[in-house]
Design an enzyme around this catalytic site. Structure first.
Site, PDB file in Angstrom:
ATOM      1  N   SER A  77       0.586  -1.231  -0.025  1.00  0.00           N
ATOM      2  CA  SER A  77       0.013  -0.160  -0.028  1.00  0.00           C
ATOM      3  C   SER A  77       0.983   1.211  -0.085  1.00  0.00           C
ATOM      4  O   SER A  77       1.467   1.522  -1.051  1.00  0.00           O
ATOM      5  CB  SER A  77      -1.045  -0.108   1.292  1.00  0.00           C
ATOM      6  OG  SER A  77      -1.842   0.930   0.953  1.00  0.00           O
TER       7      SER A  77
ATOM      8  N   ASP B 149      -3.213   6.019  -3.062  1.00  0.00           N
ATOM      9  CA  ASP B 149      -1.888   5.389  -2.117  1.00  0.00           C
ATOM     10  C   ASP B 149      -1.704   4.539  -3.140  1.00  0.00           C
ATOM     11  O   ASP B 149      -2.057   3.971  -4.269  1.00  0.00           O
ATOM     12  CB  ASP B 149      -2.014   5.123  -0.765  1.00  0.00           C
ATOM     13  CG  ASP B 149      -3.120   4.161  -0.723  1.00  0.00           C
ATOM     14  OD1 ASP B 149      -4.021   3.758  -1.697  1.00  0.00           O
ATOM     15  OD2 ASP B 149      -3.111   3.393   0.442  1.00  0.00           O
TER      16      ASP B 149
ATOM     17  N   ASP C  51      -1.593   1.200  -3.685  1.00  0.00           N
ATOM     18  CA  ASP C  51      -2.866   0.309  -3.945  1.00  0.00           C
ATOM     19  C   ASP C  51      -4.079   0.675  -4.318  1.00  0.00           C
ATOM     20  O   ASP C  51      -5.299  -0.032  -4.092  1.00  0.00           O
ATOM     21  CB  ASP C  51      -2.847  -1.006  -3.034  1.00  0.00           C
ATOM     22  CG  ASP C  51      -3.240  -0.797  -1.771  1.00  0.00           C
ATOM     23  OD1 ASP C  51      -3.323   0.551  -1.321  1.00  0.00           O
ATOM     24  OD2 ASP C  51      -3.558  -1.770  -0.540  1.00  0.00           O
TER      25      ASP C  51
ATOM     26  N   GLU D 256     -10.845   7.021   7.869  1.00  0.00           N
ATOM     27  CA  GLU D 256     -10.125   7.350   8.616  1.00  0.00           C
ATOM     28  C   GLU D 256      -9.363   8.714   7.933  1.00  0.00           C
ATOM     29  O   GLU D 256      -9.703   8.915   6.607  1.00  0.00           O
ATOM     30  CB  GLU D 256      -8.801   6.344   8.497  1.00  0.00           C
ATOM     31  CG  GLU D 256      -9.146   4.983   9.104  1.00  0.00           C
ATOM     32  CD  GLU D 256      -7.787   3.941   9.153  1.00  0.00           C
ATOM     33  OE1 GLU D 256      -7.537   3.847  10.207  1.00  0.00           O
ATOM     34  OE2 GLU D 256      -7.883   3.414   8.063  1.00  0.00           O
ATOM     35  N   ALA D 257      -8.850   9.519   8.871  1.00  0.00           N
ATOM     36  CA  ALA D 257      -8.531  10.732   8.337  1.00  0.00           C
ATOM     37  C   ALA D 257      -7.426  10.654   6.934  1.00  0.00           C
ATOM     38  O   ALA D 257      -7.518  11.633   6.237  1.00  0.00           O
ATOM     39  CB  ALA D 257      -7.661  11.626   9.607  1.00  0.00           C
ATOM     40  N   ASN D 258      -6.934   9.680   6.990  1.00  0.00           N
ATOM     41  CA  ASN D 258      -5.684   9.452   5.964  1.00  0.00           C
ATOM     42  C   ASN D 258      -6.353   8.900   4.869  1.00  0.00           C
ATOM     43  O   ASN D 258      -5.665   8.796   3.483  1.00  0.00           O
ATOM     44  CB  ASN D 258      -4.640   8.378   6.175  1.00  0.00           C
ATOM     45  CG  ASN D 258      -5.248   6.752   6.557  1.00  0.00           C
ATOM     46  OD1 ASN D 258      -6.382   6.669   6.079  1.00  0.00           O
ATOM     47  ND2 ASN D 258      -4.341   6.127   7.416  1.00  0.00           N
TER      48      ASN D 258
ATOM     49  N   ARG E   7       1.322   6.451  18.868  1.00  0.00           N
ATOM     50  CA  ARG E   7       0.791   5.135  18.858  1.00  0.00           C
ATOM     51  C   ARG E   7       1.755   4.483  17.886  1.00  0.00           C
ATOM     52  O   ARG E   7       2.159   5.293  17.030  1.00  0.00           O
ATOM     53  CB  ARG E   7      -0.780   4.841  18.545  1.00  0.00           C
ATOM     54  CG  ARG E   7      -1.098   5.582  16.991  1.00  0.00           C
ATOM     55  CD  ARG E   7      -2.318   4.941  16.684  1.00  0.00           C
ATOM     56  NE  ARG E   7      -2.397   3.614  16.047  1.00  0.00           N
ATOM     57  CZ  ARG E   7      -1.755   3.330  14.648  1.00  0.00           C
ATOM     58  NH1 ARG E   7      -1.630   4.408  13.929  1.00  0.00           N
ATOM     59  NH2 ARG E   7      -1.940   2.258  14.240  1.00  0.00           N
ATOM     60  N   ALA E   8       2.235   3.336  18.197  1.00  0.00           N
ATOM     61  CA  ALA E   8       2.958   2.262  17.204  1.00  0.00           C
ATOM     62  C   ALA E   8       2.027   2.374  16.107  1.00  0.00           C
ATOM     63  O   ALA E   8       0.970   1.848  15.950  1.00  0.00           O
ATOM     64  CB  ALA E   8       3.138   1.041  17.945  1.00  0.00           C
TER      65      ALA E   8
ATOM     66  N   THR F 287       1.865  -0.744  10.294  1.00  0.00           N
ATOM     67  CA  THR F 287       2.356  -1.210   8.982  1.00  0.00           C
ATOM     68  C   THR F 287       3.790  -0.650   8.650  1.00  0.00           C
ATOM     69  O   THR F 287       4.463  -1.111   7.963  1.00  0.00           O
ATOM     70  CB  THR F 287       1.641  -0.414   7.855  1.00  0.00           C
ATOM     71  OG1 THR F 287       1.845   0.919   8.340  1.00  0.00           O
ATOM     72  CG2 THR F 287       0.102  -0.591   8.074  1.00  0.00           C
TER      73      THR F 287
HETATM   74  C1  G16 Z   1      -3.305   0.625   6.319  1.00  0.00           C
HETATM   75  C2  G16 Z   1      -4.652   0.186   7.082  1.00  0.00           C
HETATM   76  C3  G16 Z   1      -5.371   1.540   7.665  1.00  0.00           C
HETATM   77  C4  G16 Z   1      -4.359   2.310   8.368  1.00  0.00           C
HETATM   78  C5  G16 Z   1      -2.901   2.416   7.765  1.00  0.00           C
HETATM   79  C6  G16 Z   1      -2.041   3.135   8.506  1.00  0.00           C
HETATM   80  O1  G16 Z   1      -3.534   1.357   5.362  1.00  0.00           O
HETATM   81  O2  G16 Z   1      -5.678  -0.327   6.169  1.00  0.00           O
HETATM   82  O3  G16 Z   1      -6.276   1.274   8.076  1.00  0.00           O
HETATM   83  O4  G16 Z   1      -4.827   3.767   8.628  1.00  0.00           O
HETATM   84  O5  G16 Z   1      -2.532   1.375   7.228  1.00  0.00           O
HETATM   85  O6  G16 Z   1      -1.904   2.317   9.638  1.00  0.00           O
HETATM   86  P1  G16 Z   1      -0.695   2.398  10.742  1.00  0.00           P
HETATM   87  O7  G16 Z   1      -0.847   3.823  11.389  1.00  0.00           O
HETATM   88  O8  G16 Z   1      -0.996   1.388  11.718  1.00  0.00           O
HETATM   89  O9  G16 Z   1       0.596   2.103  10.161  1.00  0.00           O
HETATM   90  P2  G16 Z   1      -2.800   0.950   3.781  1.00  0.00           P
HETATM   91  O10 G16 Z   1      -3.421   2.032   3.146  1.00  0.00           O
HETATM   92  O11 G16 Z   1      -1.392   1.246   4.285  1.00  0.00           O
HETATM   93  O12 G16 Z   1      -3.114  -0.161   3.537  1.00  0.00           O
END
Ligand code: G16
Length: 529
Positions: free
Chosen positions: A63, A275, A277, A370-372, A495-496, A499
Site C-alpha cells: 500500500s 496511495d 494500492d 480514517e483521516a488518511n 501510537r505504534a 504497518t
Molecule cells: C493501512 C490500514 C489503514 C491504516 C494504515 C496506517 O492502510 O488499512 O487502516 O490507517 O494502514 O496504519 P498504521 O498507522 O497502523 O501504520 P494502507 O493504505 O497502508 O493499507
C-alpha cells in the site's frame, strides 16, 4: 501433508525474524517475506475450508509503504478483512521455525478451528505493481499447490478490486460480476446514472502515486467515457519501481500538507491523490492566495454523510439511521461538525479498516473514514431492501431515490476504494454545485500535524481508549498530557504504527505554529525511547 513439508523447505523462515499480523496484514521489507507468503498461502486454504469452501482473497501489496517493502493480507468472503480471531493463526504459522514445526502448527489450526480436511479450498489472489510482487506470488502459489487448494490468479489489481471480486464470487454474482471488467461496469454505470443532467466543474487532476491506481483509473475512465468524466492523471509511472509513493500520493498529502513536487498549479481546481494500492483518497486544492488546502478522509466522510442524509429525506425515506465512524486521527472540528451540525452519531475506533468497518455495521448506513483517506459507506441489507422497495410519492422523490439506489452501486462496500470514492466525491460536488473551497468551508479544520518517529522498539508503545492514551512506556502519557495542557484546543497522542517500523504522533490545536510545536515536543518525548 508430506508435500507441505517438502514445499516449505524451499521457503525457509529467516533466522530470528518475528512476524506479526498488523493493521493490514504482514508488511515489511520484501526480502524478508518469502516464508510469510508461503505460510499465508497455507492459511488462506485453511480459512476457506473452515468456511465451507467459500473463496478467500490474498492481496500482495504494501500500500502506502516505500517501494522496498511489500506485504500480504487476507480477504474474507464478503470482501472484508480477515476475521480478527484468525490473526493468531497467521502469526502462529508465520513464526514456526522449522518445516516440521510448521506442519505441527498447520495441524493444530485444523484442530483448534475445527476444520474438516475433506472440504475443498478456494483462493483468489492479486498483487500491486511492486517489483517484488511476482516472486512473492510464486511463494504463495507454491503453498496453494502443496495444500491442494484451488486457486485463481487475478494478476495486477488494486486492493479494493480484489475485495470486490471476492464478494462477487461468494455472492454468486449478486454483488456484481467477479471480473475486473465487471467492476468497471458496475461502478461506471452507477456513476453515469448519478451524473445524468449534472456536470463536473472542470477536470479533476489525479495523483496516482505511481501505483496500480494509475492504469486502473484510466480503464475505469475509458469505460465511463470522456463526455461524462473529465480528468487528468499525474504520477502514473508504474514502470519505474522507485517512484512508487515517492514524493506523491495520499500519505504524502496527509503528512506533508503540500502539493507533490511538479504538480501543475491551478488555483481553485480539484486535485486528488491515491496511495500505492488505491485504497486511500485525499483531495486538495490551491486557493487564489496560493495557500494549500487538504480535504482529507474526515471531509470526505462529512460530505458523504450529509449527501446521503439529503437524498434519504428527498426520497421520503424517514428514520434511516446514519452514523459516522472515525479514529483518534479525526480532526476535532470534524467530529463537532458531525455531531452538532449534521446531528449524526459518531463512534471512535482504533486505527485499521477492520475496526472501523465492524463499527459501521451498527448503522443502517455507516459512513467510515480514517483521516488518511481510507474509508467507505456501508448500507445494511435491511437498508438496501428498504431503498429497493420504497415507493416514491412524486417525481422529485423518484429522482432522489434513483440517485440513492445508484449510490449504493457506485460505492465499493467491501472496503475503502480510492477509485469509487473519487467518483462519489465528484458526483456529490456536481449535485451540490460546489467548488472544493465551498466543500472545505462546511467546517474549518483545526490545524493538525502527523509525524513519524523512528524508535528502537515500537512494541513498547501500548495504548488504550481507542489508541488515544498510552499505558506504556510508564509515565509517558502523563508527560504528553502536561504538554497538551499548555495549548488552547490542544490534543495529541502517540501510537505504534501497525504497518511501518515507527511510532506515529498526531497533534492539533488552535494555530498552525502551536500545532507544529506540540507535535515536535511529543515527537522528542517519544524519540527518547
Ligand atoms: C493501512 C490500514 C489503514 C491504516 C494504515 C496506517 O492502510 O488499512 O487502516 O490507517 O494502514 O496504519 P498504521 O498507522 O497502523 O501504520 P494502507 O493504505 O497502508 O493499507
Amino acid at each position: 501433508m508430506a508435500g507441505i513439508v517438502e514445499a516449505s523447505a524451499q521457503h525457509p523462515k529467516p533466522e530470528g525474524a518475528l512476524f506479526s499480523y498488523g493493521t493490514a496484514g504482514f508488511r515489511m521489507k520484501a526480502n524478508l517475506l518469502d516464508s510469510v507468503m508461503f505460510r499465508v498461502g497455507l492459511l488462506a486454504g485453511l480459512r476457506s475450508k473452515r468456511l465451507g469452501g467459500q473463496t478467500i482473497g490474498v492481496m500482495v501489496t504494501a500500500s502506502h509503504n516505500v517501494p522496498e517493502d511489500n506485504g500480504v493480507k487476507l480477504v474474507d468472503p464478503m470482501g472484508e478483512m480477515l476475521e480478527a480471531s484468525w490473526e493468531q493463526y497467521a502469526t502462529l504459522l508465520a513464526n514456526s521455525t522449522t518445516d516440521e514445526e510448521l506442519l505441527e502448527n498447520y495441524e493444530l489450526v485444523f484442530k483448534k478451528a475445527n476444520i474438516r480436511a475433506d472440504v475443498p479450498a478456494n483462493v483468489v489472489y492479486a498483487r500491486d505493481t511492486r517489483e517484488s510482487g511476482p516472486a512473492l506470488v510464486q511463494s504463495l502459489v507454491d503453498a496453494l499447490n502443496a495444500a491442494g487448494t484451488k486457486s485463481q490468479d487475478y494478476g495486477i489489481l488494486t486492493t479494493p478490486q480484489l475485495h470486490y471480486v471476492v464478494r462477487c464470487i461468494n455472492t454468486k454474482g449478486a454483488y456484481g460480476e467477479p471480473t475486473e471488467e465487471g467492476y468497471y461496469r458496475k461502478i461506471g454505470d452507477a456513476y453515469r446514472v448519478l451524473m445524468k443532467g449534472k456536470h463536473q466543474n472542470g477536470p479533476i487532476t489525479i495523483d496516482a502515486a505511481n501505483g496500480v491506481g494509475a492504469p486502473k483509473m484510466k480503464k475505469l475512465a475509458e469505460y465511463i467515457g470522456k463526455d461524462h468524466f473529465d480528468y487528468k492523471i499525474i504520477n502514473d509511472d508504474v514502470d519505474t519501481p522507485s517512484k512508487l509513493n515517492h514524493n506523491c500520493g495520499a500519505d504524502y498529502i496527509k503528512t506533508q500538507q503540500r502539493m507533490p513536487p511538479g504538480t501543475p498549479v491551478q488555483p481553485g481546481a480539484r486535485y486528488a491523490s491515491f496511495d500505492g494500492d488505491a485504497d486511500r483518497l485525499m483531495y486538495f486544492y490551491i486557493d487564489f492566495d496560493n495557500t494549500f488546502h487538504m480535504l482529507d478522509g474526515d471531509k470526505i466522510a462529512t460530505l458523504a454523510a450529509s449527501f446521503i442524509g439529503d437524498l434519504a429525506r428527498a426520497s421520503g425515506l424517514n428514520g434511516l439511521r446514519i452514523g459516522v465512524v472515525q479514529t483518534a486521527y479525526a480532526n476535532g472540528a470534524s467530529t463537532a461538525y458531525i455531531q452538532k451540525s449534521l446531528q449524526l452519531p459518531t463512534i471512535c475506533t482504533p486505527t485499521g479498516v477492520k475496526h472501523l468497518h465492524h463499527a459501521a455495521l451498527k448503522y443502517d448506513c455507516g459512513v467510515y473514514f480514517e483521516a488518511n483517506g481510507h474509508g467507505t459507506v456501508l448500507f445494511s441489507p435491511a437498508c438496501l431492501s428498504t431503498i429497493a422497495s420504497h415507493e416514491a410519492q412524486s417525481p422529485a422523490q423518484k429522482t432522489a431515490l434513483d440517485s440513492l439506489q445508484a449510490l449504493t452501486d457506485l460505492i465499493n462496500q467491501t472496503v475503502g476504494d480510492a477509485l469509487s470514492d473519487l467518483l462519489m466525491v465528484e458526483v456529490i460536488l456536481a449535485h451540490k454545485g460546489w467548488s472544493p473551497k465551498e466543500w472545505d468551508s462546511t467546517y474549518t479544520d483545526l490545524p493538525n500535524r502527523l509525524v513519524r518517529v523512528e524508535v528502537n522498539d515500537r512494541t513498547i508503545f501500548q495504548t488504550t481508549d481507542a489508541e488515544r492514551k498510552l499505558v506504556s512506556p510508564e509515565g509517558l502519557q502523563e508527560r504528553i498530557d502536561a504538554l497538551v495542557g499548555k495549548y488552547k484546543l490542544g490534543r495529541a497522542f502517540a501510537r505504534a504504527s501497525g504497518t511501518e517500523n515507527a511510532v506515529r504522533v498526531y497533534s492539533e490545536s488552535q494555530t498552525r505554529g502551536e500545532t507544529d510545536e506540540l507535535a515536535m515536543k511529543v515527537r522528542d518525548l517519544v524519540a527518547q525511547f
